[in-house]
Every structure is written in C-alpha cells, then in structure tokens.
Design a protein around this motif. Structure first.
Motif, PDB file in Angstrom:
ATOM      1  N   ASP A  30       0.946  -1.849   2.600  1.00  0.00           N
ATOM      2  CA  ASP A  30       2.313  -2.201   2.960  1.00  0.00           C
ATOM      3  C   ASP A  30       2.283  -3.251   4.059  1.00  0.00           C
ATOM      4  O   ASP A  30       1.365  -3.281   4.868  1.00  0.00           O
ATOM      5  N   ILE A  58       5.985  -1.023   7.511  1.00  0.00           N
ATOM      6  CA  ILE A  58       5.488   0.024   8.409  1.00  0.00           C
ATOM      7  C   ILE A  58       6.438   0.197   9.596  1.00  0.00           C
ATOM      8  O   ILE A  58       6.781   1.308   9.983  1.00  0.00           O
ATOM      9  N   GLY A 117       0.241   3.304   5.757  1.00  0.00           N
ATOM     10  CA  GLY A 117       0.804   2.017   5.354  1.00  0.00           C
ATOM     11  C   GLY A 117      -0.292   1.021   5.019  1.00  0.00           C
ATOM     12  O   GLY A 117      -0.234   0.303   4.010  1.00  0.00           O
TER      13      GLY A 117
END
Ligand SMILES: *[C@@H]1O[C@H](CO)[C@@H](O)[C@H](O)[C@H]1NC(C)=O
Ligand SMILES: *[C@@H]1O[C@H](CO)[C@@H](O)[C@H](O)[C@H]1NC(C)=O
Ligand SMILES: *[C@@H]1O[C@H](CO)[C@@H](O)[C@H](O)[C@H]1NC(C)=O
Length: 378
Positions: A72, A77, A67
């Motif tokens: 992200d 996540i 992630g």
C-alpha cells in the motif's frame, strides 16, 4: 543501521513539527500531521529498499508493516492511521500515485479494520529539560540539536551562556568544558583562556571559539511570520543578570508575504502590521538581553528563486522508489493547505510575480525601522 534510521525519523519530526507550531492556518485533510506521516512512512519504505533490511519490523506499528506487505502507498497507510482524512467538500490530497478512489478507500478500510490503533499526537514537541532552564541533554525534537546541550540538567544555574561563577574553578557553569585551576599559576583555566575573549553567544564553530562553546540557541521556526515573532522570541533563554551577552540574528524570511491560504494575496500582513510587529519583537528583546548584546536584522528574502531553481528537480524524499519532484510536493502541501507559501511555491507565474512585487513593499517597510537606541543592545 537501526540507529541511523531512528535518527532520520527524529530529524524529519524536527523539520516538520515547527511547521505545525508556526502556522495558525486552518489546514484540511489532516494538514501537517498527514504530511508528516506520509513523508515519514515514505522515507522508511525507501530506507528499507536501500538497505534491504527489515528495519520496519522492529519499531513500526502493525498497520504500517501490514501496509508495506500489501504494497500500500504511504497515503493509504496514513489514512488508515487516521493522520490523513478526506474532508467533505475538499480536494483529496495524495503524494503518491493513487489507485482508483474506490480501491483507495477499500485498502484504507481493510488496513484499519484489521488493526485497532491508539491515536498518536504528532504535535507535541517536547524538550526533555528537568531543571526547566530550556536547555536539555537529549538531541531530539527541540533539544540539543537546536540549542546546545545542558551539562547539568538538574541545576538551572548551569547552562550554556551562563556567566562564570568564581572563575568556574570548581563547576563548569557555562558548559563550555573549561573549569578547574591551573596549579602552576593558581588561577582558573576559564580566566586564563577566556578572559581576553569576548563572552558572547554565537554560532561560531567549536574549534574557533572554545570559550563560547555550546552557547548557541536556534529558535528558528518554519512558517513563522511577524505576528508570531513575540511568542518565538519568548522561547529564547537569556537572563539579564546571570547570562553573558548574545548575538541575535532576527530574520523574517518571507511568511508575512507567504502564507498557506488558498487566497494567499488577501491574507498577507499589511505593511503597517508588519512594521509594528517587528518593533514589538525588538522591544521585547530589549527586556531580556544582557547589556552588550547585538541584534542583527535582515530583510525579507525573495522566495521566487526557490521555485525557479527547484521545480523540476527530484525531491530528496522522492529519489528512491516512486520518484517525485519539488513541484509535486509543493502541490501536495498546497492541497493540504499547509504550504509554507502558496504564492511563491506555485506553478502560477502570474501569482509568483505579484508576490515578488508585494515583498518589495514589505522590504521598504523594514528599511523604515528607526534604529532608536535600545537599552541593552545595538
Ligand atoms: C534482500 O533480502 C532478501 C531476504 O534476506 C534476499 O532474498 C534478497 O536477495 C535481497 N535482495 C537484494 C537486492 O540484496
Ligand atoms: C579575569 O577577569 C576577572 C574579572 O574581570 C578578574 O577578577 C581576574 O583577575 C581576571 N583573570 C585573569 C587571569 O586575567
Ligand atoms: C494565477 O494567479 C492569478 C493571481 O492570483 C489568478 O488570477 C489566476 O487565475 C491564476 N491562474 C491559474 C491558472 O490558476
């Protein structure tokens, strides 16, 4: 660095877990587990920015690392890790700025499909306590950072606050570090140094009060209210006969007024409920506190000042990277329905004013407590 970050993580767990224990509120979208995950993942990301180190590679799971690589957000996540969910018919709670809803779902699915992950349970908070005397030697969770360290975790007769046995000439029963015999006088050091001082559990610092060193228990729970006070009091470790007296600070900070429910006003404890719950707590303490103990009760605090002082400040967790304010984190916790106080930690001025009025009523209830004479404490 590595060690420092791990300690941070445990610290955050320690702060967040009591929220789970203390609240019996039905949360949504993953509630406390979701908030814990999002804040911890956000924090680790920030630490790696500060220190420019790959601390993450060593102890984080593959979903988190992947992630991070894809940049992200912690929200994504934690959805992939299944700590957070989007419950049907409920608001979607995000702490960090979201990509579009479709992209969000796509990123979560991508991360999840690439890694099958065993599920975690954030809500099990243990102290490592081999002799079951409620004192352990590990600092984490509710261990020795909360109640002081056990100097012998294999004997329940030895723990902070125990009465001394035969002057503690051979064994340090109360874990204050003082034992043995002064060969010049033939008396035990514990008697020579500590007989004159009052043996009572306290929060005073080591340098000021070596005789009561380690006799300290913090059983405070965030989000607790008078309904849960009995269960919390039962985690206090004191033996009427074998332990020394204790100074107990019995303080409800506001959750009988405060709660995480969206319809917060309907869910406040009534004045009568609160009164009888507090009395139950006091009566229970009288059955476990050694004679000569003291209990200090305090009135409810006014939570309105918190919001007025903090709302526009940047929250500690939001200082690096993407910044967020206290207002943002309060709104996030309200969304997950795990806010410690929907009525005070809100941007709604009218609601905050109503809460303050209600708090006054509860305070008057506390003033009615008759200070009857308890058997074992003042
Ligand atoms: C961070 O570390 C990487 C790789 O070790 C290095 O290329 C980069 O210059 C570092 N950045 C800073 C701001 O020190
Ligand atoms: C300390 O107190 C104990 C018990 O009260 C007593 O037996 C002992 O003689 C005292 N020791 C000193 C050095 O005063
Ligand atoms: C603020 O709270 C009051 C009292 O609960 C409520 O009637 C009102 O609708 C709320 N205002 C907003 C903007 O949510």
């Amino acid at each position: 660095m590595m060690k420092a970050s791990l300690e941070w993580i445990f610290l955050i767990f320690a702060i967040l877990l009591p929220v789970i224990n203390g609240l019996s509120i039905k949360s949504i979208d993953g509630g406390s587990d979701c908030a814990s995950c999002t804040i911890i993942v956000g924090l680790v990301e920030k630490l790696s920015i500060v220190y420019n180190e790959s601390i993450r590679l060593i102890f984080l799971g593959p979903i988190i690392i992947d992630g991070f690589m894809k940049e992200d957000s912690p929200d994504i996540i934690c959805h992939a890790l299944k700590f957070c969910t989007d419950d049907p018919g409920q608001a979607k709670c995000r702490l960090y700025l979201s990509k579009s809803p479709i992209l969000f779902t796509q990123h979560v699915l991508n991360l999840h499909q690439q890694h099958s992950q065993p599920s975690y349970d954030l809500s099990t908070s243990k102290i490592f306590d081999f002799d079951q005397d409620r004192f352990g030697s590990e600092p984490t969770f509710r261990g020795s950072s909360w109640r002081r360290k056990d100097c012998n975790d294999f004997s329940s007769a030895i723990h902070p606050g125990a009465r001394i046995v035969q002057g503690d000439a051979i064994i340090d029963h109360n874990c204050n570090g003082i034992y043995g015999i002064n060969s010049a006088t033939g008396r035990s050091w514990e008697e020579e140094f500590c007989n004159e001082t009052q043996r009572m559990g306290s929060t005073r610092l080591f340098d000021l009060d070596h005789c009561n060193h380690r006799d300290y228990q913090n059983i405070a729970v965030t989000g607790a209210d008078s309904k849960s006070i009995l269960d919390i009091a039962k985690t206090l470790r004191r033996n009427l006969i074998n332990d020394v007296p204790l100074l107990v600070i019995y303080s409800l900070v506001g959750n009988d007024v405060c709660n995480g429910h969206p319809n917060t006003l309907d869910d406040m404890a009534t004045v009568e409920e609160m009164y009888s719950n507090i009395l139950n707590g006091l009566a229970y303490l009288d059955t476990i506190l050694p004679k000569g103990s003291h209990v200090l009760t305090t009135g409810l605090a006014n939570g309105n000042v918190l919001y007025q002082l903090l709302d526009d400040l940047i929250h500690t967790f939001g200082r690096i990277g993407i910044q967020f304010t206290y207002k943002k984190i309060y709104t996030y916790l309200s969304c997950l329905q795990i806010s410690p106080c929907n009525g005070w930690l809100t941007s709604n001025d009218t609601l905050r004013a109503i809460m303050t009025r209600e708090r006054l009523k509860s305070m008057l209830c506390e003033m009615r407590l008759d200070y009857r004479s308890w058997k074992n404490y003042l």
